[in-house]
Design a protein around this motif. Structure first.
Motif, PDB file in Angstrom:
ATOM      1  N   GLY A 148      13.718  -3.762  14.889  1.00 51.73           N
ATOM      2  CA  GLY A 148      12.338  -3.342  15.203  1.00 51.73           C
ATOM      3  C   GLY A 148      11.452  -4.570  15.257  1.00 51.73           C
TER       4      GLY A 148
ATOM      5  N   SER B  29       8.283  -5.438  15.853  1.00 49.13           N
ATOM      6  CA  SER B  29       6.847  -5.195  15.941  1.00 49.13           C
ATOM      7  C   SER B  29       6.207  -5.715  14.650  1.00 49.13           C
TER       8      SER B  29
ATOM      9  N   ALA C 189       5.764  -4.565  11.504  1.00 46.88           N
ATOM     10  CA  ALA C 189       6.480  -4.496  10.220  1.00 46.88           C
ATOM     11  C   ALA C 189       7.634  -5.495  10.204  1.00 46.88           C
ATOM     12  N   GLY C 190       8.373  -5.558  11.306  1.00 47.33           N
ATOM     13  CA  GLY C 190       9.516  -6.459  11.374  1.00 47.33           C
ATOM     14  C   GLY C 190       9.096  -7.913  11.328  1.00 47.33           C
TER      15      GLY C 190
ATOM     16  N   ALA D  23      14.012  -3.218  20.819  1.00 44.28           N
ATOM     17  CA  ALA D  23      14.425  -2.475  22.008  1.00 44.28           C
ATOM     18  C   ALA D  23      13.568  -2.822  23.221  1.00 44.28           C
TER      19      ALA D  23
ATOM     20  N   LYS E 225      -7.526   1.037  23.293  1.00 49.65           N
ATOM     21  CA  LYS E 225      -8.921   0.549  23.255  1.00 49.65           C
ATOM     22  C   LYS E 225      -9.059  -0.485  24.383  1.00 49.65           C
TER      23      LYS E 225
ATOM     24  N   ALA F 150      12.862  -1.303  10.677  1.00 54.52           N
ATOM     25  CA  ALA F 150      11.434  -1.331  11.037  1.00 54.52           C
ATOM     26  C   ALA F 150      11.260  -0.811  12.462  1.00 54.52           C
TER      27      ALA F 150
ATOM     28  N   TRP G 164      18.974   6.437  15.513  1.00 51.72           N
ATOM     29  CA  TRP G 164      20.129   5.526  15.442  1.00 51.72           C
ATOM     30  C   TRP G 164      20.767   5.520  14.051  1.00 51.72           C
TER      31      TRP G 164
ATOM     32  N   GLY H 123       7.020   0.193   7.412  1.00 53.95           N
ATOM     33  CA  GLY H 123       6.212   0.603   8.559  1.00 53.95           C
ATOM     34  C   GLY H 123       6.314   2.094   8.843  1.00 53.95           C
TER      35      GLY H 123
ATOM     36  N   GLU I 111       1.308   5.937   9.085  1.00 51.71           N
ATOM     37  CA  GLU I 111       1.332   5.354  10.441  1.00 51.71           C
ATOM     38  C   GLU I 111       0.059   4.540  10.672  1.00 51.71           C
ATOM     39  N   HIS I 112      -0.098   3.464   9.913  1.00 46.92           N
ATOM     40  CA  HIS I 112      -1.279   2.603  10.071  1.00 46.92           C
ATOM     41  C   HIS I 112      -0.823   1.151  10.222  1.00 46.92           C
TER      42      HIS I 112
ATOM     43  N   ALA J 250       1.896  -1.185   7.933  1.00 49.23           N
ATOM     44  CA  ALA J 250       3.131  -1.744   8.497  1.00 49.23           C
ATOM     45  C   ALA J 250       3.222  -3.240   8.186  1.00 49.23           C
TER      46      ALA J 250
ATOM     47  N   PHE K 262      -6.989   2.830   7.561  1.00 47.71           N
ATOM     48  CA  PHE K 262      -6.936   2.711   9.019  1.00 47.71           C
ATOM     49  C   PHE K 262      -8.342   2.810   9.593  1.00 47.71           C
TER      50      PHE K 262
HETATM   51  P1  FAD Z   1       6.129   0.027  15.782  1.00 46.84           P
HETATM   52  O1  FAD Z   1       4.890  -0.748  16.059  1.00 46.84           O
HETATM   53  O2  FAD Z   1       6.289   1.367  16.368  1.00 46.84           O
HETATM   54  O3  FAD Z   1       7.350  -0.882  16.238  1.00 46.84           O
HETATM   55  C1  FAD Z   1       8.676  -0.474  16.133  1.00 46.84           C
HETATM   56  C2  FAD Z   1       9.476  -1.295  17.109  1.00 46.84           C
HETATM   57  O4  FAD Z   1      10.849  -0.956  16.950  1.00 46.84           O
HETATM   58  C3  FAD Z   1       9.131  -0.991  18.560  1.00 46.84           C
HETATM   59  O5  FAD Z   1       8.899  -2.170  19.270  1.00 46.84           O
HETATM   60  C4  FAD Z   1      10.348  -0.249  19.079  1.00 46.84           C
HETATM   61  O6  FAD Z   1      10.611  -0.494  20.448  1.00 46.84           O
HETATM   62  C5  FAD Z   1      11.443  -0.814  18.218  1.00 46.84           C
HETATM   63  N1  FAD Z   1      12.584   0.087  18.102  1.00 46.84           N
HETATM   64  C6  FAD Z   1      12.571   1.423  17.945  1.00 46.84           C
HETATM   65  N2  FAD Z   1      13.826   1.906  17.881  1.00 46.84           N
HETATM   66  C7  FAD Z   1      14.649   0.818  18.000  1.00 46.84           C
HETATM   67  C8  FAD Z   1      16.050   0.669  18.003  1.00 46.84           C
HETATM   68  N3  FAD Z   1      16.879   1.706  17.864  1.00 46.84           N
HETATM   69  N4  FAD Z   1      16.578  -0.587  18.152  1.00 46.84           N
HETATM   70  C9  FAD Z   1      15.741  -1.654  18.287  1.00 46.84           C
HETATM   71  N5  FAD Z   1      14.388  -1.562  18.286  1.00 46.84           N
HETATM   72  C10 FAD Z   1      13.861  -0.329  18.144  1.00 46.84           C
HETATM   73  N6  FAD Z   1      -3.235   1.982  13.407  1.00 46.84           N
HETATM   74  C11 FAD Z   1      -4.411   1.686  12.803  1.00 46.84           C
HETATM   75  O7  FAD Z   1      -4.425   1.507  11.575  1.00 46.84           O
HETATM   76  N7  FAD Z   1      -5.569   1.610  13.518  1.00 46.84           N
HETATM   77  C12 FAD Z   1      -5.608   1.808  14.865  1.00 46.84           C
HETATM   78  O8  FAD Z   1      -6.674   1.753  15.482  1.00 46.84           O
HETATM   79  C13 FAD Z   1      -4.394   2.121  15.523  1.00 46.84           C
HETATM   80  N8  FAD Z   1      -4.377   2.328  16.852  1.00 46.84           N
HETATM   81  C14 FAD Z   1      -3.203   2.643  17.464  1.00 46.84           C
HETATM   82  C15 FAD Z   1      -3.195   2.872  18.840  1.00 46.84           C
HETATM   83  C16 FAD Z   1      -2.001   3.201  19.486  1.00 46.84           C
HETATM   84  C17 FAD Z   1      -2.020   3.457  20.967  1.00 46.84           C
HETATM   85  C18 FAD Z   1      -0.801   3.311  18.741  1.00 46.84           C
HETATM   86  C19 FAD Z   1       0.490   3.679  19.435  1.00 46.84           C
HETATM   87  C20 FAD Z   1      -0.804   3.087  17.380  1.00 46.84           C
HETATM   88  C21 FAD Z   1      -1.985   2.743  16.732  1.00 46.84           C
HETATM   89  N9  FAD Z   1      -2.026   2.506  15.354  1.00 46.84           N
HETATM   90  C22 FAD Z   1      -3.206   2.204  14.734  1.00 46.84           C
HETATM   91  C23 FAD Z   1      -0.785   2.622  14.550  1.00 46.84           C
HETATM   92  C24 FAD Z   1      -0.070   1.269  14.407  1.00 46.84           C
HETATM   93  O9  FAD Z   1       0.001   0.623  15.633  1.00 46.84           O
HETATM   94  C25 FAD Z   1       1.320   1.511  13.837  1.00 46.84           C
HETATM   95  O10 FAD Z   1       1.154   2.033  12.534  1.00 46.84           O
HETATM   96  C26 FAD Z   1       2.166   0.243  13.800  1.00 46.84           C
HETATM   97  O11 FAD Z   1       2.386  -0.270  15.077  1.00 46.84           O
HETATM   98  C27 FAD Z   1       3.504   0.506  13.121  1.00 46.84           C
HETATM   99  O12 FAD Z   1       4.238  -0.655  13.125  1.00 46.84           O
HETATM  100  P2  FAD Z   1       5.833  -0.652  12.978  1.00 46.84           P
HETATM  101  O13 FAD Z   1       6.241  -2.085  13.090  1.00 46.84           O
HETATM  102  O14 FAD Z   1       6.211   0.137  11.797  1.00 46.84           O
HETATM  103  O15 FAD Z   1       6.366   0.198  14.225  1.00 46.84           O
END
Ligand code: FAD
Length: 418
Positions: free
Chosen positions: A12, A14, A16-17, A38, A51, A107, A245, A280, A297-298, A302, A326
């Motif tokens: 992952g 993003s 968190a990762g 991915a 935004k 992540a 997965w 995350g 989910e913030h 993450a 958030f």
């Molecule tokens: P993600 O950001 O979802 O990243 C996970 C990554 O893992 C992705 O790149 C994905 O492609 C990858 N992945 C998934 N499955 C696999 C796999 N099997 N193998 C390899 N890679 C994989 N939060 C706020 O606090 N305030 C805000 O204003 C806000 N606005 C947002 C607006 C939008 C449009 C979105 C979508 C979210 C928003 N959020 C907001 C929430 C915030 O973006 C998420 O909480 C945060 O991105 C979570 O981070 P993460 O690293 O856990 O997961």
């Protein structure tokens, strides 16, 4: 145990990762770090997608997350994990390759829920990735009537951008106010008024049954049979943890990867798995402050949880117990929330007023302040955040302004810093 940690695989790529990778290096870990993602994009910020990316104020290049060469990352993009073999300590990839690890960070975030995905109807969008945002931006430029299904934060932000671009916008929501699950109905009603005042039509307490159209979407069908015309639809009814997965891997899954209070992943028997952690949107962990298993989910969570999970790999066992935070930007308003809202919370306005849309609403449960919603008073957020972390009595006295930045970071309180 830590001495044997020579290869950490982070699945992952993003926030968190990347935050986990950064924390490993800052703590002095000098072994291999593989960051596998991915998507083909290098790690980027998601909050601007609904935004500034949607308005065009931010381009794809400006939302990239800084990595820095000092991280010495083996970044592998466009590679999807399809399975986990805990006995062999290997992750399987689409295409058949396998990657071994000593330590694993899960992540993989979350993916939009979309009950009508199989219809592949042009004009119907979800919003999670940069590619989604660019496609939706192009759709907005050609559309006249947008229907947003779901009045959560992402849906409401898209509605607000579309209204400001002159589209006729209808937001359909099953509950009786926007953001009701996250914020309750009192603050939800203020959000509803904000949308109505900007000319967005709200259909509250309405259930969507399907989509109309054959070669392209022409409307949203309610379960009453009524069709709300649309040439563009955003399905914004939430996201589910991206854990497919991990099915049958032995990892415990319960709407998220089940972790102990310090981000260590449990197996299906409830035992902690050696050097496998999660962070995350994908992670569900026991939060001692709230006495509950949470999945948050913030953005800030993450980032902070990625760090906590990495430190757990290095032997740290302190519970990860932040006050969740958030923010959302809609029209000219900023709404922030710290803590945790339950349906049964008492809610009282401690500063400002709902009518002026400039207020602090405190949330109480069992005589304790467990949350605070702050609308258009961002300078008050840090003080309430501190108060919730301290378990202050409810209703709280308005706290004095914070003298020093406390979590949430001052940077996230500034509009556009996300
Ligand atoms: P993600 O950001 O979802 O990243 C996970 C990554 O893992 C992705 O790149 C994905 O492609 C990858 N992945 C998934 N499955 C696999 C796999 N099997 N193998 C390899 N890679 C994989 N939060 C706020 O606090 N305030 C805000 O204003 C806000 N606005 C947002 C607006 C939008 C449009 C979105 C979508 C979210 C928003 N959020 C907001 C929430 C915030 O973006 C998420 O909480 C945060 O991105 C979570 O981070 P993460 O690293 O856990 O997961």
């Amino acid at each position: 145990m830590t001495a044997a940690l020579r290869r950490v695989l982070i699945v992952g790529a993003s926030i968190a990762g990347l935050s986990a990778a950064r924390a490993l290096r800052r703590a002095g870990y000098d072994g291999e770090v593989i960051l596998l993602g991915a998507e083909s994009e290098p790690p980027y910020k998601r909050p601007p997608l609904s935004k500034d990316v949607l308005t065009g104020a931010a381009g794809p290049g400006s939302v990239q997350l800084r990595r820095g060469d000092d991280l010495d990352l083996d970044l592998r993009l466009g590679q999807r994990a399809t399975g986990l073999d805990l006995a062999a300590r290997e992750v399987a990839l689409a295409g058949g390759a396998r990657v071994g690890f000593d330590g694993l960070v899960i992540a993989t975030g979350a993916a939009p829920v979309h009950p009508w995905r199989d219809r592949r109807l042009p004009g119907v969008h979800t919003l999670r990735t940069l590619a989604d945002a660019l496609a939706l931006r192009a759709g907005l430029a050609d559309a006249r009537r947008l229907v947003v299904i779901g009045a959560g934060f992402v849906g409401a932000e898209v509605a607000s951008v579309a209204r400001q671009q002159g589209l006729d916008v209808t937001m359909v929501e099953l509950l009786r106010s926007p953001h009701a699950t996250a914020l309750g109905h009192k603050v939800g009603a203020a959000a509803a008024a904000l949308h109505r005042d900007h000319g967005t039509h709200l259909r509250l307490g309405a259930r969507v049954g399907g989509l109309a159209g054959t070669s392209r979407v022409t409307g949203v069908v309610l379960d009453t049979g009524e069709v709300i015309p649309a040439d563009l639809v955003l399905v914004g009814i939430g996201a589910a943890p991206a854990t497919g997965w991990l099915d049958d891997s032995g990892v415990a899954l319960a709407s998220g990867v089940v972790c102990d209070s310090a981000c260590a992943v449990r197996d299906t028997d409830g035992a902690v798995i050696d050097r496998v952690v999660a962070a995350g949107d994908a992670a569900r962990w026991y939060h001692p402050l709230f006495g509950a298993d949470l999945r948050v989910e913030h953005w800030d969570n993450a980032a902070a949880q990625g760090k906590a999970a990495a430190l757990r790999l290095l032997g740290e066992t302190r519970p990860y117990a932040p006050v969740p935070y958030f923010w959302t930007d809609q029209y000219d308003s900023k709404l922030q929330f710290a803590g945790l809202a339950h349906p049964g919370n008492e809610v009282t306005i401690t500063e400002g007023s709902l009518a002026t849309r400039s207020f602090v609403a405190a949330y109480g449960r069992g005589g304790v302040t467990v949350g605070a919603a702050v609308m258009n008073m961002p300078h008050r957020m840090a003080a309430y955040h501190r108060l919730i972390g301290a378990g202050a009595a409810f209703p709280p006295e308005p706290p004095p302004p914070a003298t020093a930045p406390v979590a949430p970071k001052a940077s996230v309180l500034r509009k556009g810093s996300s």
